[in-house]
Design a protein around this motif. Structure first.
Motif, mmCIF file in Angstrom:
data_model
loop_
_atom_site.group_PDB
_atom_site.id
_atom_site.type_symbol
_atom_site.label_atom_id
_atom_site.label_comp_id
_atom_site.label_asym_id
_atom_site.label_seq_id
_atom_site.Cartn_x
_atom_site.Cartn_y
_atom_site.Cartn_z
ATOM 1 N N MET A 1 0.885 -1.161 -0.174
ATOM 2 C CA MET A 1 -0.270 0.558 -0.234
ATOM 3 C C MET A 1 0.631 1.200 -0.014
ATOM 4 N N ALA A 2 0.969 1.630 -1.378
ATOM 5 C CA ALA A 2 2.241 3.046 -1.150
ATOM 6 C C ALA A 2 1.267 4.439 -0.761
ATOM 7 N N ASN A 3 2.027 5.249 0.184
ATOM 8 C CA ASN A 3 1.989 6.226 1.033
ATOM 9 C C ASN A 3 0.143 6.184 1.981
ATOM 10 N N CYS A 4 0.436 4.390 2.813
ATOM 11 C CA CYS A 4 -0.492 4.818 3.745
ATOM 12 C C CYS A 4 0.437 6.102 4.139
ATOM 13 N N LYS A 5 -0.476 6.043 5.043
ATOM 14 C CA LYS A 5 -0.272 8.016 6.676
ATOM 15 C C LYS A 5 0.907 7.381 7.724
ATOM 16 N N TYR A 6 -0.112 5.936 7.895
ATOM 17 C CA TYR A 6 0.475 5.357 9.309
ATOM 18 C C TYR A 6 1.667 4.192 8.713
ATOM 19 N N GLU A 7 2.840 4.195 7.950
ATOM 20 C CA GLU A 7 3.372 3.367 7.281
ATOM 21 C C GLU A 7 4.950 3.382 8.397
ATOM 22 N N TRP A 8 5.519 2.700 8.479
ATOM 23 C CA TRP A 8 6.575 2.354 8.719
ATOM 24 C C TRP A 8 7.602 3.400 7.989
ATOM 25 N N PRO A 9 8.768 4.797 8.598
ATOM 26 C CA PRO A 9 9.329 5.045 8.314
ATOM 27 C C PRO A 9 10.666 4.507 7.209
ATOM 28 N N ALA A 10 10.897 5.171 6.540
ATOM 29 C CA ALA A 10 11.802 4.398 5.615
ATOM 30 C C ALA A 10 13.572 4.459 6.437
ATOM 31 N N ALA A 11 13.901 3.607 5.787
ATOM 32 C CA ALA A 11 15.022 3.247 6.849
ATOM 33 C C ALA A 11 16.509 4.145 7.247
ATOM 34 N N GLY A 12 16.112 4.870 6.351
ATOM 35 C CA GLY A 12 17.040 6.176 6.299
ATOM 36 C C GLY A 12 16.284 6.935 7.364
ATOM 37 N N ASP A 13 14.539 7.479 7.706
ATOM 38 C CA ASP A 13 14.802 8.266 8.008
ATOM 39 C C ASP A 13 14.546 7.780 9.889
ATOM 40 N N ARG A 14 14.719 5.998 10.101
ATOM 41 C CA ARG A 14 14.109 6.579 11.635
ATOM 42 C C ARG A 14 15.315 6.238 12.345
ATOM 43 N N ARG A 15 15.082 7.294 13.139
ATOM 44 C CA ARG A 15 15.755 7.679 14.470
ATOM 45 C C ARG A 15 16.213 6.576 15.777
ATOM 46 N N LEU A 16 15.384 6.277 16.142
ATOM 47 C CA LEU A 16 14.661 5.416 16.834
ATOM 48 C C LEU A 16 14.834 4.180 17.259
ATOM 49 N N ILE A 17 13.794 3.500 15.843
ATOM 50 C CA ILE A 17 13.544 2.465 15.444
ATOM 51 C C ILE A 17 14.903 1.690 15.254
ATOM 52 N N GLY A 18 15.034 0.562 15.927
ATOM 53 C CA GLY A 18 15.554 -0.228 14.692
ATOM 54 C C GLY A 18 16.982 -0.570 16.265
ATOM 55 N N LYS A 19 17.178 1.013 16.382
ATOM 56 C CA LYS A 19 18.351 1.167 17.563
ATOM 57 C C LYS A 19 18.455 0.433 18.221
ATOM 58 N N SER A 20 19.799 0.109 19.174
ATOM 59 C CA SER A 20 19.716 -0.522 20.279
ATOM 60 C C SER A 20 19.224 0.779 21.924
ATOM 61 N N ILE A 21 18.313 0.482 22.441
ATOM 62 C CA ILE A 21 17.846 1.469 23.535
ATOM 63 C C ILE A 21 18.014 0.206 24.251
ATOM 64 N N SER A 22 17.896 1.066 25.622
ATOM 65 C CA SER A 22 18.091 0.414 26.727
ATOM 66 C C SER A 22 16.876 0.478 27.557
ATOM 67 N N ARG A 23 16.365 -0.748 27.944
ATOM 68 C CA ARG A 23 14.416 -1.010 28.619
ATOM 69 C C ARG A 23 14.065 0.632 29.260
ATOM 70 N N ILE A 24 13.153 1.303 29.273
ATOM 71 C CA ILE A 24 12.783 2.178 29.944
ATOM 72 C C ILE A 24 12.992 1.679 31.835
ATOM 73 N N ASP A 25 11.844 0.932 32.342
ATOM 74 C CA ASP A 25 11.925 0.313 33.126
ATOM 75 C C ASP A 25 12.885 -0.323 33.870
ATOM 76 N N GLY A 26 13.922 -0.309 33.280
ATOM 77 C CA GLY A 26 15.631 -0.900 34.276
ATOM 78 C C GLY A 26 15.641 -0.512 35.070
ATOM 79 N N PRO A 27 16.087 1.012 35.003
ATOM 80 C CA PRO A 27 16.354 1.354 36.914
ATOM 81 C C PRO A 27 14.948 1.262 37.896
ATOM 82 N N ALA A 28 13.444 1.470 37.681
ATOM 83 C CA ALA A 28 12.884 0.954 38.363
ATOM 84 C C ALA A 28 13.031 -0.891 39.078
ATOM 85 N N LYS A 29 13.374 -1.561 38.454
ATOM 86 C CA LYS A 29 13.615 -2.892 38.471
ATOM 87 C C LYS A 29 14.540 -3.181 39.035
ATOM 88 N N SER A 30 15.719 -2.386 38.418
ATOM 89 C CA SER A 30 17.269 -2.691 38.766
ATOM 90 C C SER A 30 17.297 -2.496 39.884
#
Lengths: 716, 327
Positions: free
Chosen positions: A1-30
């Motif tokens: 489906m071309a140009n669906c407004k919800y589709e995932w950003p293209a590879a070059g446009d992803r700032r966060l998706i696919g990166k290695s990000i620490s879990r946000i509840d890590g400090p609360a748990k540990s």
């Protein structure tokens, strides 16, 4: 489906998706600030304890709770299984008591007098003839494809026959099953549940208690393990709410460790006599299996063997064994670890008979995999061969180097579905710029919270920490239970749709002021700006202030518009072990997995899922077993001393590679919880066979079994 | 657990006076890592628990030229960090290091380590030390994969759980026991016995005695080692263990002590293995022969035949380690 407004950003446009990000509840748990249901303590709360049946199979003749009821401090007593009811496994809850302290509750539970009528029982099912004699077998339908008899009789076909097995194990959740229940009004209940299905829990309580489901609120902020065993309210949940009502006080009813192991779930066993045939070049042509296993007193699932590889001529027969060992519950990738073991070990033995490298044999037969997944398997096998240095360390059966330490490598492949479940997300943007994402979901420790934050942050051009994720409460919009690797696919899609719509509402509000059409705006780096013209921009805060007294809210659903996820993954795993042929001890040197799951939202938590799954796999391959006593019918190891789990020194080096990029990313998000836990049993068993030159036919691969296999005909 | 009275005396004398003259009435609390779980399982149901935690002179390690004296309330952690022990008794350190739990090391005491109760699952499930059910032991026809292969003619089939007793016996250590009639010192070996009746314990301590001290003679010129065969690197019980102390005369063994653990209801000295070693130069073959001798009288049960092999290997490897310089 071309140009669906919800589709995932293209590879070059992803700032966060696919990166290695620490879990946000890590400090609360540990730091211990995270409150699990087991940590909930309410004013005036009572403690519940069970009356557990010490027998494997009995009928209840009488129950006398009067002494318990009279004890000072006891506030409620409930019979769970009444007179005439059959108890089907030792440890099952017959009654429960609530008291002002745990100690009094325990004393009161022991004061309940129960008379039982003994009935015949079966607690060990590995010996099929004994199961049959005991009348505990139930035939399932057989499945036949092609003409296996004809295929086996082809003189050019090499066949291997063997017996294999994998025993009943438990879930052994570190946080036991249970709930804290509190009546908020005559028809209104709140539960703090240790559950994999926050949104689905109220309906269970409501139906059992005959109150409106909308009057039940279930909260589970954090959970200490579920693995498929925590979807139900359970008898103890209902008893907790009933006793809370009887006493007019909140009741905490979480299981003891022994109960957890005896009564809160079994992974069904699988034993099989297998015959498998291939042409001399390794092309698999025929399969025949007679399989049996138990998941408790009622039939459980038929094991899908042969697994992954749809061998053209195949027949399988399955017999359910009805045993008094506890209730079958879904265990991470239900039926798959058993099927993988029962398929990939005989195929490995056949490869040895053919003098073939088993990894090459799997490569050669990869196109037998359904859904055209052959190419994926070849890529993953190639990758995992590199990661494990297969060409350097693999050798034909039996490590010929001198000494008593033998090293070996083994391989297995696996599959899973993992389509995102149905659910809803509500994204709210306040005029002060704060953002929340609310879902009636739950984070099983897998990274759900973090994934939601990443998707919302990516969409709104904000940092991850700008998103407040609210989950773990049934008052938030309905989300599906977390089972079958469906959560990340579900929540990332619903969150994406909600966040895109919320962002577009914000664009509409600020577009006139900026003098830019709303559809020409973008949200990046904490700013709302004209696409390609940073001079026309507002900071996020400035933009939100334009909302005045209005709040932006948008509701996203899954399924919905645009293909944001799909289903069906592969995966290949290699185990590298050393076996001491004098003691039979198996040490894991290394485990490696190449795993796909479509578009990865958070690389770090995705890899963590694989690490955790491999550790869990090492546990069930080397240590875990629900050890049942034939004389007393009881579980002999309902503790963490003899129900053995791996420690840090037992797991070796773990290597994970997530398959990404073209061919994978465009499939959208697919779940990952189950697949990497499927192959360890087969991979480790195959590695041991490669090391010592003989098959240890059943899991767990204990010293006694290794020594027995070597004595029967190994290389030692 | 059953309700109990808790006593917290500050002197040995007071502690002894609080102990009953028969088993079952009172229990001594040292680190509590075993007793408390035993009580939670109702495998022990004392009316009174007498804590030794406030008796300060039960704690600490003293070293003289001829011996090491370890207070029974000394924790495993304190033992592991003690310079005298590290220098003069490295096999004790090796043995303590097999206790792979920081919590057990911090809370557990050496006295408690020696007197902990067997881990037999039938005992822990409430069938008593002799695992009686309908008048007979559950062990021979039950799941005996972890049970005894030596000294198992019955009615006791459990294995002695202590991980440190074998090396202490091999080193010729003694324990000091104090009771209402005064103090006595016996060898660690004599601290253990195989019970014949359900009301007997697996050690010779009297119910109203406390273990106050472990006395280890100086290990002049000895080479010693401990080897445990254990399924897990992490916290686990050994499947079998062996402790070896060799006194050497040049290259030959002049005197050997070989004690097996987790193979019998008591720590199991093996004169057969010792005789095989004495007067010999240790080689792989000699160690192998000693291992074989150690299990020559083994009588495995229905499911624990593999332990015979493991015991043989443990003895062989402990001997080789000791011969090659020791722990």
């Amino acid at each position: 489906m071309a140009n669906c407004k919800y589709e995932w950003p293209a590879a070059g446009d992803r700032r966060l998706i696919g990166k290695s990000i620490s879990r946000i509840d890590g400090p609360a748990k540990s730091s211990g600030r995270a409150k699990y249901s087991l940590d909930i303590n309410l004013p005036g709360m009572l403690f519940a304890k069970s009356v557990n049946c010490p027998y494997a199979h009995v009928r209840i003749k009488s129950i006398d709770t009067s002494a318990a009821e009279k004890m000072p401090g006891v506030k409620a007593v409930r019979v769970i299984m009444g007179v005439g009811k059959e108890v089907q496994w030792a440890g099952d809850q017959v009654a429960a008591v609530s008291a002002v302290s745990e100690e009094i509750a325990e004393d009161a539970a022991r004061a309940v007098k129960v008379e039982y009528e003994q009935l015949p029982f079966l607690v060990n099912e590995a010996d099929f003839d004994k199961d049959k004699t005991a009348g505990r077998t139930r035939q399932a339908a057989e499945l036949k494809v092609g003409d296996p008899d004809k295929a086996f009789s082809d003189p050019d076909v090499v066949t291997h026959e063997g017996h294999y097995g994998i025993p009943v194990i438990t879930h052994c959740c570190l946080e036991p099953h249970g709930h804290v229940t509190e009546w908020m009004g005559p028809q209104s209940l709140r539960t703090f549940s240790s559950t994999q299905g926050v949104s689905a829990m109220p309906a269970q309580f409501a139906e059992a208690l005959n109150i409106p489901a909308n009057n039940v609120q279930t909260i589970c902020r954090y959970i200490g393990g579920g693995f498929g065993s925590k979807f139900q309210m359970d008898a103890w949940g209902l008893a907790s709410a009933q006793m809370a009502k009887d006493a007019g006080k909140p009741v905490k009813y979480l299981l003891e460790r022994a109960e957890e192991l005896e009564t809160a779930g079994c992974r069904p066993s699988g034993f099989a006599r297998v015959k498998v045939g291939a042409k001399k070049d390794g092309t698999l042509v025929a399969w025949e299996s007679d399989c049996w296993g138990t998941g408790g007193p009622t039939p459980s699932g038929v094991l899908p063997i042969p697994y992954v590889l749809d061998i053209p001529n195949r027949i399988r027969r399955h017999t359910f064994i009805l045993a008094n060992i506890g209730p079958a519950r879904a265990w991470r990738a239900p039926n798959h670890p058993q099927a993988a073991l029962l398929t990939m070990t005989p195929i490995d033995d056949l490869a040895a008979k053919l003098n073939m490298d088993p990894l090459q044999l799997l490569m050669k037969n990869a196109d037998l995999a359904s859904e055209g997944r052959g190419k994926v398997y070849r890529e993953e096998l190639q990758k995992v061969a590199e990661m494990s240095e297969w060409s350097k360390y693999w050798h034909p059966r039996g490590d010929k180097t001198p000494g008593h330490i033998k090293r070996g490598l083994g391989v297995s492949i696996h599959t899973w579905g993992g389509r995102g479940h149905a659910g809803n997300c509500l994204v709210t943007i306040q005029p002060d710029g704060s953002v929340t994402a609310e879902l009636g979901s739950q984070d099983l420790g897998t990274g759900t919270r973090t994934v939601i934050a990443i998707v919302a942050a990516e969409t709104l051009g904000l940092p991850v920490e700008a998103i407040r994720v609210k989950i773990g409460d049934s008052h938030y919009p309905f989300d599906g239970p977390s089972g079958g690797s469906t959560t990340v696919g579900g929540v990332s899609a619903s969150t994406r749709r909600a966040a895109v719509d919320a962002r577009d509402q914000l664009f509409a509000a600020v577009a006139p002021g900026l003098g830019v059409p709303a559809d020409q705006l973008e949200a990046v780096d904490g700013k709302i700006q004209a696409k390609g013209d940073a001079s026309k921009s507002l900071t996020w805060k400035q933009a939100c202030r334009k909302l005045g007294v209005k709040t932006v809210q948008a509701h996203g659903k899954n399924p919905g518009q645009c293909m944001l996820g799909s289903s069906g993954v592969g995966g290949a795993m290699v185990a590298d072990v050393s076996v001491d042929t004098e003691t039979g001890l198996v040490k894991i040197n290394r485990m490696a997995v190449a795993q796909d799951c479509g578009l990865i939202i958070d690389m770090k938590t995705a890899e963590s899922q694989c690490y955790g799954a491999m550790i869990m796999g090492i546990c069930y391959s080397l240590f875990e077993e629900k050890i049942m006593d034939n004389i007393t019918g009881r579980m002999l190891n309902p503790n963490m001393e003899f129900y053995k789990l791996a420690g840090i020194g037992d797991i070796g080096e773990l290597k994970v590679h997530m398959m990404t990029g073209p061919g994978y990313d465009e499939r959208g998000v697919i779940g990952l919880g189950e697949p990497p836990v499927i192959s360890p049993g087969a991979a480790i068993s195959n590695a041991v066979a490669n090391a010592i030159g003989v098959r240890v036919p059943t899991l767990p691969v204990t010293p006694e079994k290794v020594l027995a296999a070597l004595a029967k005909g190994g290389m030692a | 657990m059953e309700r109990f009275e808790y006593a917290n005396p500050t002197s040995r004398k007071e502690a002894i006076s609080l102990l009953a003259a028969e088993w079952g009435q009172t229990e001594v609390l040292a680190g509590g890592t075993d007793l408390v779980s035993c009580m939670k399982d109702f495998a022990c149901t004392p009316k009174r628990v007498v804590s030794l935690k406030r008796i300060s002179d039960l704690r600490g390690i003293r070293s003289s030229g001829k011996e090491l004296r370890i207070g029974s309330m000394t924790t495993i952690r304190e033992l592991l960090e003690d310079q005298h022990v590290k220098q003069g008794y490295p096999a004790l350190i090796q043995s303590a290091e097999y206790i792979r739990s920081e919590q057990l090391r911090n809370m557990g005491t050496i006295g408690g380590e020696l007197l902990q109760r067997p881990r037999c699952w039938y005992f822990r499930l409430g069938y008593g030390l002799l695992a009686q059910y309908n008048g007979k032991s559950l062990v021979p026809d039950g799941d005996n994969r972890y049970h005894a292969i030596l000294g198992n003619s019955g009615p006791a089939y459990f294995v002695s759980p202590s991980m440190m007793a074998p090396i202490l016996i091999a080193m010729g250590a003694q324990v000091r026991l104090e009771g209402p009639g005064g103090a006595r010192e016996i060898t660690v070996e004599k601290l253990y016995r195989t019970p014949a009746q359900p009301d007997e314990r697996e050690h010779t301590l009297h119910p109203n005695e406390i273990l106050t001290e472990i006395i280890v003679p100086r290990q002049e010129g000895a080479r010693s080692a401990v080897y445990e065969v254990r399924q897990k690197e992490a916290l686990d019980w050994p499947l079998t263990a062996a402790a070896v102390v060799l006194k050497m005369n040049g290259d030959t063994v002049s005197h050997a002590r070989v004690v097996l653990g987790h193979v019998a209801p008591v720590p199991w000295p093996s004169p057969e293995a010792e005789q095989t070693l004495e007067g010999k130069t240790v080689s792989e073959d000699v160690a192998e022969a000693a291992g074989k001798a150690a299990v020559s009288k083994a009588t495995p049960l229905s499911m624990n035949g593999y332990k015979v092999q493991l015991a043989r290997v443990a003895v062989k490897r402990a001997i080789m380690q000791a011969a090659q310089g020791g722990a």
